[in-house]
Design an enzyme around this catalytic site. Structure first.
Site, PDB file in Angstrom:
ATOM      1  N   ASP B   4       0.909  -1.235  -0.013  1.00  0.00           N
ATOM      2  CA  ASP B   4       0.045   0.035   0.032  1.00  0.00           C
ATOM      3  C   ASP B   4       1.075   1.281  -0.140  1.00  0.00           C
ATOM      4  OD1 ASP B   4      -2.052   1.756   0.267  1.00  0.00           O
ATOM      5  OD2 ASP B   4      -2.899   0.955   2.232  1.00  0.00           O
ATOM      6  N   ASP B 100      -3.335   2.832  -5.621  1.00  0.00           N
ATOM      7  CA  ASP B 100      -2.255   2.717  -4.803  1.00  0.00           C
ATOM      8  C   ASP B 100      -2.362   1.783  -3.825  1.00  0.00           C
ATOM      9  OD1 ASP B 100      -4.380   3.204  -3.238  1.00  0.00           O
ATOM     10  OD2 ASP B 100      -3.688   4.822  -1.801  1.00  0.00           O
ATOM     11  N   GLU B 101      -2.695   0.460  -4.349  1.00  0.00           N
ATOM     12  CA  GLU B 101      -2.739  -0.709  -3.530  1.00  0.00           C
ATOM     13  C   GLU B 101      -2.803  -1.945  -4.376  1.00  0.00           C
ATOM     14  OE1 GLU B 101      -5.868  -2.208  -0.413  1.00  0.00           O
ATOM     15  OE2 GLU B 101      -6.186  -0.164  -0.870  1.00  0.00           O
TER      16      GLU B 101
END
Lengths: 368, 396
Positions: B4, B100-101
């Protein structure tokens, strides 16, 4: 009106006409069948306003007249009744009493006058054709009829009589199928109309023995009369594409393959395709045809077939369904694939000594 | 493994402008008006209680000296691509679960890198080298535990949960940390006096069943002990592609709405072609000023990826959207019923489609080199060359 008729005879007749009836209709009368007595028979009629089917069956008429009854209801009752004579008796307020042995039912009909009249073709000269010929040509081509209502002029079959030959053509814009025959076709008649697919499918179902069928055509409708049946349909107004322009004339690569082996192989390739990806790549080189499928997320398939071909190598991709649709309707041992290159239409014809022109299929490729 | 990015949008901004480093940064859709929400707050800003999904207005109250930025979404997308590229060098099993993960199945990469710790070290340093961004990583026996552990490792951390250590790790955590347990479920659990995952794991199954039903009870019980079975899903073909935006102010003028719609459509069809797909259905989404949301859909006879045909479909839907004479807050386009573009050639009128196909192919080529804005069509040009949407959507 009051008639008596063997239950199976009536059921068979109802089943012949009821397929045009839509289960739900804005006009309730269209869900009904009209029954009208003649001398010693009864005529059943059903219509969706575009296609109508009438069929006559022998019966004992004890009181002439007419009635209408729900087609769905009548056919489901009849199929459950014991195999004995049934009597239909119209009482007051369009109530029909149906009796069969010790069974008594009452059905609510509608006023027969409400049933839409079906066009009569009195005064029009019929064209006589062979039932078997028509059925054969319809079965060969009807699969290619367009189902997209937005392209209305393609939603029917082109029916053309010219110089003693009957030509039928169907296309959906991606493939085109043409079949022709001259057996029992009168020389001097000329006719060119587009018949809606629903009518063609009904005719495919009902045309049968090798007897004559009388075809009546006027500006907006056509009727086919045979075996105590009469089918009437509105015609599709509009222009059918010029099919002769679509058939490529200058293709030079003729690949001849055994129909059965090609069919089996294509059926196998189909197991490796899916809805999202439906394409088989065919490459031919030195008497060998290579079939290849590569489907993302599914898998791959490859097979080689022996063919008769000695020209330059050629490669093309098709939707396998389009090829199979043709092969299924090819009744000779060999099939001919006529190609130019991967971007030009492919032509599939039956092959006996030479490519046959009585069943011509043009299939557009998938760009490789 | 779960990875993350830390305060992703804010970190990207800090890389872009090092002067922002260490400041309370707040990135939100529309920071100038009263309508936007916070999409990311830097750790500095989080100290003041600002968190994502909070209305900008509230964030301003909590953190008046914060730096509010509208955000450069293309930079974020670019950074995300770079992160993905790094992950692709570790394992073929990469699932980007958002911008974003990501989840990565590193089971098969152990020998190559020399164990979990080496993998994490390699990823962190590679991402830092490529993008300058910090991230947090957790390696655990399953996706569920990895996600929880990443949260614990933040910021810029790494946590390894050895097989067998799952239950012990989860036990002291509050039930709200369990991904998949919604606010309602947590409320019920808390009202039952179940505050930690350890307590939840110790509950008799019968009791949970009575409250949540059999399926949910089984899931809660297993999840609270760190048992998860979902596998890393490698990106498959998208099921739909949509783009939507909220206007800066609610609009009544459909000529302006249509311009934006044309732009969103171009975005959609571009993305569609990038996937090598065609759509059979287009949906127009309209949210009116009273938040009533309506969708209108049209199916095509044949799947298409051409702007011309999809725009024509939308033109039929627009009058339906206009029927309500209310101001429009949000407009969106969705393409669905996707199939791969197989380039089935046509017998008739194929030339027109072929020609457009070639035009768009060239246009997409130019966009690749210079950016999306360099080629635009018809109505969307009314928006000017540089289009800034108040709330860009980055969905697939």
């Amino acid at each position: 009106m009051r008639i008596t008729i063997p239950r199976q005879d009536l059921l068979d007749t109802v089943n012949k006409v009821k397929s045009v009836v839509s289960a739900k209709s804005a006009l309730p009368i269209l869900t009904h069948i009209l029954m009208e007595t003649e001398k010693s028979s009864v005529r059943l009629a059903a219509t969706d306003l575009k296609v109508s089917i009438e069929c006559t069956v022998d019966c004992t008429v004890s009181r002439p007249g007419s009635l209408t009854v729900s087609s769905q209801r009548l056919s489901s009752i009849l199929s459950e009744l014991p195999d004995e004579d049934v009597t239909l008796d119209l009482g007051e307020n369009n109530v029909i009493e149906l009796t069969c042995g010790k069974i008594e039912t009452k059905l609510f009909g509608m006023a027969p006058e409400e049933f839409p009249p079906i066009r009569s073709f009195e005064g029009i000269e019929p064209i006589y054709l062979k039932q078997g010929t028509l059925k054969k040509l319809f079965v060969k081509t009807s699969f290619a009829i367009c189902t997209d209502q937005a392209r209305y002029n393609l939603t029917g079959l082109l029916f053309q009589l010219e110089k003693g030959k009957l030509v039928v053509v169907a296309t959906d814009g991606r493939r085109m199928s043409l079949a022709s025959d001259d057996e029992g076709v009168p020389q001097e008649v000329e006719q060119k109309v587009i018949i809606p697919s629903k009518m063609i499918h009904e005719l495919e179902r009902l045309l049968d023995e090798d007897m004559d069928v009388a075809v009546y055509v006027d500006e907006s409708q056509a009727a086919f009369v045979f075996a105590r049946m009469r089918l009437v349909s509105a015609l599709i107004e509009g222009n059918f594409p010029n099919y002769e322009m679509v058939i490529p004339q200058k293709h030079d690569k003729e690949v001849v393959v055994e129909t059965a082996k090609f069919t089996e192989a294509m059926r196998r390739t189909r197991t490796m395709t899916n809805e999202k990806f439906n394409s088989v790549r065919i490459s031919v080189r030195n008497e060998v045809m290579n079939l290849k499928v590569v489907t993302p997320e599914v898998g791959e398939y490859e097979e080689e077939l022996q063919v008769e071909y000695t020209g330059d190598p050629v490669e093309i991709a098709f939707n396998p369904e389009f090829v199979l649709d043709v092969l299924r309707r090819t009744d000779v041992e060999k099939t001919c694939l006529i190609l130019k290159d991967g971007m030009s239409p492919g032509v599939i014809k039956p092959f006996t000594e030479a490519p046959q022109d009585n069943f011509v299929n043009v299939v557009m490729p998938i760009r490789i | 493994m779960h990875i993350d990015m830390d305060a992703f949008f804010a970190s990207v901004e800090e890389v872009r402008d090092p002067g922002l480093r260490g400041k309370a940064l707040i990135i939100g859709g529309d920071v100038d008006s009263s309508r936007g929400v916070v999409s990311t707050a830097s750790y500095e800003a989080r100290k003041y209680g600002v968190h994502s999904a909070m209305p900008i207005v509230q964030a301003r109250k909590l953190c008046p000296h914060g730096i509010f930025l509208r955000g450069n979404f293309h930079l974020y997308a670019e950074a995300s691509e770079k992160v993905r590229a790094v992950l692709d060098t570790v394992s073929p099993m990469v699932q980007m679960s958002s911008i974003d993960e990501a989840y990565v199945d590193v089971t098969g990469s152990q020998r190559l890198f020399g164990g979990d710790d080496a993998i994490a070290q390699y990823i962190k340093s590679s991402i830092h080298r490529e993008t300058g961004l910090p991230c947090s990583i957790a390696i655990a026996p399953n996706k569920l535990v990895a996600k929880i552990a990443t949260d614990l490792a933040k910021p810029d951390g790494y946590l390894r949960v050895a097989p067998g250590g799952e239950a012990a790790l989860l036990a002291p955590l509050p039930v709200r940390k369990l991904p998949g347990a919604g606010p309602r479920t947590c409320e019920v659990l808390e009202s039952l006096g179940i505050l930690t995952l350890g307590q939840l794991a110790a509950m008799p199954e019968v009791m949970l069943e009575r409250v949540f039903g059999q399926a949910a009870a089984l899931w809660l019980r297993r999840a609270s002990r760190g048992i998860g079975e979902s596998v890393v899903e490698v990106a498959s073909a998208p099921k739909s592609i949509s783009r939507e935006t909220t206007f800066e102010e609610d609009l009544l003028d459909w000529s302006r709405i249509e311009e934006t719609l044309a732009y969103l459509t171009e975005r959609c069809t571009y993305a569609l072609r990038e996937e090598g797909m065609e759509a059979k259905r287009v949906t127009l989404k309209v949210r009116y000023s009273d938040f009533e949301t309506k969708t209108f859909a049209k199916s095509f006879a044949e799947a298409t990826c051409l702007d011309t045909e999809i725009a024509a479909g939308l033109r039929e839907l627009i009058p339906k959207g206009r029927e309500r004479r209310a101001r429009v807050r949000l407009i969106g386009v969705c393409l669905s019923c996707l199939t791969y573009n197989q380039h089935q050639l046509r017998l008739f009128d194929g030339e027109h489609a072929e020609k457009w196909g070639r035009v768009l192919e060239s246009a997409d080529g130019i966009r690749h080199k210079l950016g999306f804005e360099y080629v635009r069509f018809g109505k969307s040009m009314g928006l000017g060359r540089k289009v800034t949407l108040a709330t860009p959507s980055l969905s697939r």
